[in-house]
Motif scaffolding. Structure first.
Motif, PDB file in Angstrom:
ATOM      1  N   LEU A 128      32.149  34.324  37.667  1.00 54.11           N
ATOM      2  CA  LEU A 128      33.167  34.750  38.632  1.00 54.11           C
ATOM      3  C   LEU A 128      33.893  33.511  39.128  1.00 54.11           C
ATOM      4  O   LEU A 128      33.256  32.555  39.599  1.00 54.11           O
ATOM      5  CB  LEU A 128      32.519  35.494  39.796  1.00 54.11           C
ATOM      6  CG  LEU A 128      31.858  36.834  39.462  1.00 54.11           C
ATOM      7  CD1 LEU A 128      31.200  37.427  40.705  1.00 54.11           C
ATOM      8  CD2 LEU A 128      32.876  37.810  38.894  1.00 54.11           C
ATOM      9  N   SER A 154      30.025  37.255  46.804  1.00 49.22           N
ATOM     10  CA  SER A 154      31.490  37.317  46.712  1.00 49.22           C
ATOM     11  C   SER A 154      32.108  37.794  48.022  1.00 49.22           C
ATOM     12  O   SER A 154      33.202  37.354  48.401  1.00 49.22           O
ATOM     13  CB  SER A 154      31.909  38.242  45.574  1.00 49.22           C
ATOM     14  OG  SER A 154      31.445  37.756  44.328  1.00 49.22           O
ATOM     15  N   ARG A 168      35.207  36.018  50.008  1.00 47.28           N
ATOM     16  CA  ARG A 168      36.465  36.678  50.377  1.00 47.28           C
ATOM     17  C   ARG A 168      36.719  36.592  51.875  1.00 47.28           C
ATOM     18  O   ARG A 168      37.874  36.475  52.311  1.00 47.28           O
ATOM     19  CB  ARG A 168      36.434  38.139  49.929  1.00 47.28           C
ATOM     20  CG  ARG A 168      36.442  38.316  48.402  1.00 47.28           C
ATOM     21  CD  ARG A 168      36.640  39.782  48.028  1.00 47.28           C
ATOM     22  NE  ARG A 168      36.603  39.972  46.587  1.00 47.28           N
ATOM     23  CZ  ARG A 168      35.514  40.322  45.910  1.00 47.28           C
ATOM     24  NH1 ARG A 168      34.360  40.517  46.557  1.00 47.28           N
ATOM     25  NH2 ARG A 168      35.557  40.477  44.597  1.00 47.28           N
ATOM     26  N   LEU A 226      39.876  35.781  43.872  1.00 48.87           N
ATOM     27  CA  LEU A 226      39.513  35.804  42.462  1.00 48.87           C
ATOM     28  C   LEU A 226      40.619  35.203  41.620  1.00 48.87           C
ATOM     29  O   LEU A 226      41.811  35.411  41.889  1.00 48.87           O
ATOM     30  CB  LEU A 226      39.234  37.234  41.999  1.00 48.87           C
ATOM     31  CG  LEU A 226      37.819  37.775  42.259  1.00 48.87           C
ATOM     32  CD1 LEU A 226      37.766  39.260  41.945  1.00 48.87           C
ATOM     33  CD2 LEU A 226      36.776  37.016  41.446  1.00 48.87           C
ATOM     34  N   PHE A 270      36.747  31.767  41.599  1.00 40.35           N
ATOM     35  CA  PHE A 270      37.518  31.906  42.834  1.00 40.35           C
ATOM     36  C   PHE A 270      38.349  30.649  43.043  1.00 40.35           C
ATOM     37  O   PHE A 270      37.973  29.562  42.595  1.00 40.35           O
ATOM     38  CB  PHE A 270      36.593  32.120  44.039  1.00 40.35           C
ATOM     39  CG  PHE A 270      35.851  33.427  44.020  1.00 40.35           C
ATOM     40  CD1 PHE A 270      36.337  34.529  44.700  1.00 40.35           C
ATOM     41  CD2 PHE A 270      34.665  33.556  43.299  1.00 40.35           C
ATOM     42  CE1 PHE A 270      35.655  35.737  44.681  1.00 40.35           C
ATOM     43  CE2 PHE A 270      33.981  34.760  43.275  1.00 40.35           C
ATOM     44  CZ  PHE A 270      34.475  35.849  43.969  1.00 40.35           C
ATOM     45  N   CYS A 317      25.585  39.074  42.991  1.00 38.82           N
ATOM     46  CA  CYS A 317      26.793  38.261  43.177  1.00 38.82           C
ATOM     47  C   CYS A 317      27.862  38.986  44.002  1.00 38.82           C
ATOM     48  O   CYS A 317      28.743  38.332  44.564  1.00 38.82           O
ATOM     49  CB  CYS A 317      27.368  37.855  41.818  1.00 38.82           C
ATOM     50  SG  CYS A 317      26.501  36.459  41.060  1.00 38.82           S
ATOM     51  N   ASN A 318      27.783  40.299  44.085  1.00 36.51           N
ATOM     52  CA  ASN A 318      28.738  41.026  44.905  1.00 36.51           C
ATOM     53  C   ASN A 318      28.574  40.672  46.381  1.00 36.51           C
ATOM     54  O   ASN A 318      29.560  40.544  47.113  1.00 36.51           O
ATOM     55  CB  ASN A 318      28.563  42.544  44.718  1.00 36.51           C
ATOM     56  CG  ASN A 318      29.016  43.002  43.351  1.00 36.51           C
ATOM     57  OD1 ASN A 318      29.980  42.478  42.799  1.00 36.51           O
ATOM     58  ND2 ASN A 318      28.309  43.976  42.790  1.00 36.51           N
TER      59      ASN A 318
END
Length: 454
Positions: free
Chosen positions: A332, A308, A312, A318, A334, A304-305
């Motif tokens: 997570l 993400s 971004r 976030l 957003f 998931c990083n």
């Protein structure tokens, strides 16, 4: 598991037992999951069989969860099981030891059948997938049943008749009157083939024209999808607000195979950006007082990083609060303007059930979403799985429930058209449920297997 352990397992069963010994063959991660659903139901029966497995593709992690022993060699091939979509993937697999693996698997199957025969046990094979496990089951010398997950008559026809195709080569799929070719039907019509479970009613009806014991019991893909949280819960941070207009919930399905899923995610996010821009316009369907909620159904094996980072880069921030309560504490959240985007790896069923529409670049997940009576908008990617050829075939399989677009920017216009026509949404709902079937297929198949094989 070594040979000694396997021999010990087999020898623990007395020669006088009437318990069925069942070997399951499957050729892919999705097929493993379907097989396991059926096996879970078999284990709940009054006189369940002793179950063994041999995943022909991959390492069979799904079987490990049920503590089902594997009888032979398993290995993950470079293609991940998608050799039928790209000849280059087949070459990579051959170089990676595919032929040696195949021969060792055939030997393991015949060795297992012989050992059960020597012990005087009733033995049978359940093949799940396509012609490969079906062929292996036929070569085994034991009675067998087949769950056909790969083919459907909907690829070439609907209830009215044959579908128009753009090329003469495409007619090869149906040259003999069925999506299943004569050699496949021959394997299904052997005396030792005791049951065939096609994935839908139309395919069953066609196969019954030949001497094939086909049973219309549904598609196990639609089992196990019940959400753990019900009913759907929406809330607002403003406790004084008396009413909150229900958000439009859009499920995002990027697929499960890395690195393809990460590339698909970038494409899907382009569609999300275009949709949000359209959402700012005053419109009878999309209006600024209504919020958007995007549910990213992310496979557990993905990072998931990485996803993400894409968010971004497109100005998503976030956030601490969500308009939807998911049963996943690691969700997570957003936010961008009046839109929320949630990434979850533990609330797959909720993502399917709560979405009004999906933006999809996935195989099984797209079919399950459509099977719940919802429309999906698909964007062909670069593959190896979700490429233009796969997406086009999937659109034939799912009919009006799947709308293909060439570019992500087209998603907004398609979605606007969908929600302006309530009658079309009802037709889509009926179509999806008819093509994918009702839940409960795994239990029905399990009961039939014991009757036909036991």
């Amino acid at each position: 598991m070594n040979d000694a352990s396997r021999s010990s397992l087999a020898s623990n069963t007395p020669a006088t037992t009437s318990r069925l010994q069942l070997l399951v063959l499957s050729n892919g991660h999705g097929e493993d999951i379907i097989a396991v659903r059926i096996l879970q139901e078999l284990q709940q029966q009054l006189n369940p069989p002793d179950i063994f497995a041999l995943p022909l593709v991959g390492e069979g992690h799904a079987y490990q969860q049920l503590h089902i022993p594997c009888i032979g060699s398993v290995r993950t091939m470079p293609s991940g099981g998608f050799i039928y979509m790209d000849g280059r993937e087949l070459i990579r697999d051959v170089r990676g030891g595919l032929l040696q693996l195949t021969f060792s698997q055939i030997k393991a199957i015949r060795r297992w059948v012989s050992s059960q025969k020597r012990l005087g046990n009733k033995r049978a094979i359940l093949a799940v997938g396509d012609i490969v496990p079906l062929l292996f089951a036929t070569l085994s010398g034991a009675n067998y049943a087949f769950v056909g997950t790969a083919k459907s008559e909907y690829y070439v026809r609907n209830e009215v008749g044959l579908l128009p195709r753009k090329s003469k080569a495409a007619r090869w799929e149906n040259f003999s009157g069925s999506i299943y070719h004569p050699w496949e039907r021959w394997l299904m019509s052997r005396r030792r083939c005791r049951a065939v479970f096609p994935r839908d009613s139309l395919t069953t009806e066609i196969l019954k024209q030949w001497s094939i014991p086909a049973f219309d019991l549904g598609n196990p893909m639609m089992d196990g999808l019940k959400p753990t949280v019900s009913p759907q819960q929406f809330y607002s941070a403003d406790v004084q607000q008396q009413e909150l207009a229900r958000p439009l919930v859009i499920t995002l399905l990027p697929g499960s195979r890395a690195p393809e899923a990460y590339t698909n995610w970038k494409v899907i996010m382009l569609a999300v950006s275009a949709l949000m821009a359209s959402f700012q316009e005053q419109d009878a369907i999309f209006h600024t007082s209504r919020s958007l909620v995007f549910l990213g159904a992310i496979a557990p094996g993905l990072d998931c990083n990485i996803l993400s980072q894409t968010l971004r880069s497109q100005s998503w921030q976030l956030h601490s609060e969500s308009p939807i309560l998911l049963p996943d504490p690691n969700t997570l959240i957003f936010k961008q303007r009046n839109a929320y985007l949630l990434l979850t790896q533990q609330a797959y069923n909720e993502c399917l059930h709560w979405g009004d529409v999906a933006i999809a670049m996935a195989g099984t997940a797209t079919e399950q979403f459509v099977g719940l009576g919802k429309p999906a908008i698909a964007i062909p990617g670069d593959g190896p799985q979700y490429n233009p050829a796969f997406a086009e075939a999937q659109s034939r399989l799912l009919g009006s429930s799947l709308i293909l677009v060439e570019q992500p920017i087209e998603v907004a216009n398609v979605m606007r058209s969908l929600f302006k026509e309530p009658d079309s949404l009802q037709i889509i709902a009926e179509n999806g449920m008819r093509r994918m079937g009702k839940p409960g297929a795994a239990r029905r198949i399990a009961e039939c297997l014991l009757e036909r094989l036991g």
